[in-house]
Design a protein around this motif. Structure first.
Motif, PDB file in Angstrom:
ATOM      1  N   ARG A  21       0.870  -1.171   0.000  1.00  0.00           N
ATOM      2  CA  ARG A  21       0.000   0.000   0.000  1.00  0.00           C
ATOM      3  C   ARG A  21       0.908   1.222   0.000  1.00  0.00           C
ATOM      4  O   ARG A  21       1.769   1.360   0.871  1.00  0.00           O
ATOM      5  N   VAL A  22       0.761   2.076  -0.995  1.00  0.00           N
ATOM      6  CA  VAL A  22       1.657   3.210  -1.137  1.00  0.00           C
ATOM      7  C   VAL A  22       0.882   4.513  -1.323  1.00  0.00           C
ATOM      8  O   VAL A  22      -0.289   4.512  -1.716  1.00  0.00           O
ATOM      9  N   GLU A  23       1.586   5.617  -1.048  1.00  0.00           N
ATOM     10  CA  GLU A  23       1.061   6.941  -1.339  1.00  0.00           C
ATOM     11  C   GLU A  23       2.049   7.624  -2.269  1.00  0.00           C
ATOM     12  O   GLU A  23       3.259   7.598  -2.044  1.00  0.00           O
ATOM     13  N   TRP A  24       1.527   8.226  -3.328  1.00  0.00           N
ATOM     14  CA  TRP A  24       2.348   8.967  -4.272  1.00  0.00           C
ATOM     15  C   TRP A  24       1.563  10.179  -4.736  1.00  0.00           C
ATOM     16  O   TRP A  24       0.436  10.050  -5.221  1.00  0.00           O
ATOM     17  N   ARG A  25       2.137  11.357  -4.517  1.00  0.00           N
ATOM     18  CA  ARG A  25       1.500  12.625  -4.894  1.00  0.00           C
ATOM     19  C   ARG A  25       0.083  12.752  -4.333  1.00  0.00           C
ATOM     20  O   ARG A  25      -0.839  13.187  -5.023  1.00  0.00           O
ATOM     21  N   GLY A  26      -0.097  12.311  -3.092  1.00  0.00           N
ATOM     22  CA  GLY A  26      -1.389  12.423  -2.423  1.00  0.00           C
ATOM     23  C   GLY A  26      -2.395  11.359  -2.788  1.00  0.00           C
ATOM     24  O   GLY A  26      -3.515  11.353  -2.286  1.00  0.00           O
ATOM     25  N   GLN A  27      -2.019  10.439  -3.652  1.00  0.00           N
ATOM     26  CA  GLN A  27      -2.913   9.380  -4.100  1.00  0.00           C
ATOM     27  C   GLN A  27      -2.504   8.063  -3.463  1.00  0.00           C
ATOM     28  O   GLN A  27      -1.320   7.740  -3.388  1.00  0.00           O
ATOM     29  N   LEU A  28      -3.485   7.293  -2.990  1.00  0.00           N
ATOM     30  CA  LEU A  28      -3.216   5.980  -2.407  1.00  0.00           C
ATOM     31  C   LEU A  28      -3.477   4.896  -3.434  1.00  0.00           C
ATOM     32  O   LEU A  28      -4.395   5.000  -4.250  1.00  0.00           O
ATOM     33  N   GLY A  29      -2.664   3.852  -3.372  1.00  0.00           N
ATOM     34  CA  GLY A  29      -2.854   2.718  -4.266  1.00  0.00           C
ATOM     35  C   GLY A  29      -1.948   1.574  -3.861  1.00  0.00           C
ATOM     36  O   GLY A  29      -1.374   1.576  -2.770  1.00  0.00           O
ATOM     37  N   TRP A  30      -1.826   0.597  -4.745  1.00  0.00           N
ATOM     38  CA  TRP A  30      -1.049  -0.612  -4.479  1.00  0.00           C
ATOM     39  C   TRP A  30      -0.025  -0.827  -5.575  1.00  0.00           C
ATOM     40  O   TRP A  30      -0.316  -0.666  -6.755  1.00  0.00           O
ATOM     41  N   ILE A  31       1.201  -1.184  -5.172  1.00  0.00           N
ATOM     42  CA  ILE A  31       2.268  -1.527  -6.113  1.00  0.00           C
ATOM     43  C   ILE A  31       2.864  -2.860  -5.675  1.00  0.00           C
ATOM     44  O   ILE A  31       3.063  -3.092  -4.478  1.00  0.00           O
ATOM     45  N   ASN A  32       3.161  -3.717  -6.645  1.00  0.00           N
ATOM     46  CA  ASN A  32       3.801  -4.978  -6.319  1.00  0.00           C
ATOM     47  C   ASN A  32       5.175  -4.695  -5.730  1.00  0.00           C
ATOM     48  O   ASN A  32       5.951  -3.915  -6.277  1.00  0.00           O
ATOM     49  N   GLY A  33       5.478  -5.320  -4.602  1.00  0.00           N
ATOM     50  CA  GLY A  33       6.719  -5.074  -3.884  1.00  0.00           C
ATOM     51  C   GLY A  33       7.974  -5.344  -4.692  1.00  0.00           C
ATOM     52  O   GLY A  33       9.023  -4.767  -4.428  1.00  0.00           O
ATOM     53  N   LYS A  34       7.884  -6.200  -5.709  1.00  0.00           N
ATOM     54  CA  LYS A  34       9.052  -6.482  -6.553  1.00  0.00           C
ATOM     55  C   LYS A  34       9.452  -5.261  -7.370  1.00  0.00           C
ATOM     56  O   LYS A  34      10.565  -5.186  -7.868  1.00  0.00           O
ATOM     57  N   SER A  35       8.545  -4.303  -7.503  1.00  0.00           N
ATOM     58  CA  SER A  35       8.826  -3.086  -8.263  1.00  0.00           C
ATOM     59  C   SER A  35       9.418  -1.978  -7.404  1.00  0.00           C
ATOM     60  O   SER A  35       9.740  -0.916  -7.915  1.00  0.00           O
ATOM     61  N   LEU A  36       9.545  -2.233  -6.097  1.00  0.00           N
ATOM     62  CA  LEU A  36       9.999  -1.197  -5.171  1.00  0.00           C
ATOM     63  C   LEU A  36      11.396  -1.479  -4.644  1.00  0.00           C
ATOM     64  O   LEU A  36      11.765  -2.631  -4.435  1.00  0.00           O
TER      65      LEU A  36
END
Length: 57
Positions: free
Chosen positions: A33-48
């Protein structure tokens, strides 16, 4: 960045490579679960790459 934790959910934002996101937590299936530019969403951990991450069990 997806609306929910999974590849089948809609894309809510395209986060550029190298952008800093605030990873709130990750769940057991590897999605974070991530926040980017005030927006919440989901990114696969392998991409982080992270500096510090709390894992939610």
């Amino acid at each position: 960045m997806r609306a929910s934790p999974g590849w089948s959910y809609p894309t809510v934002a395209v986060v550029p490579r190298g952008a800093l996101v605030n990873a709130r937590y990750c769940i057991s299936n590897g999605w974070c679960r991530v926040e980017w530019r005030g927006q919440l969403g989901w990114i696969n951990g392998k991409s982080l790459r992270t500096r510090h991450l709390k894992r939610k069990v």
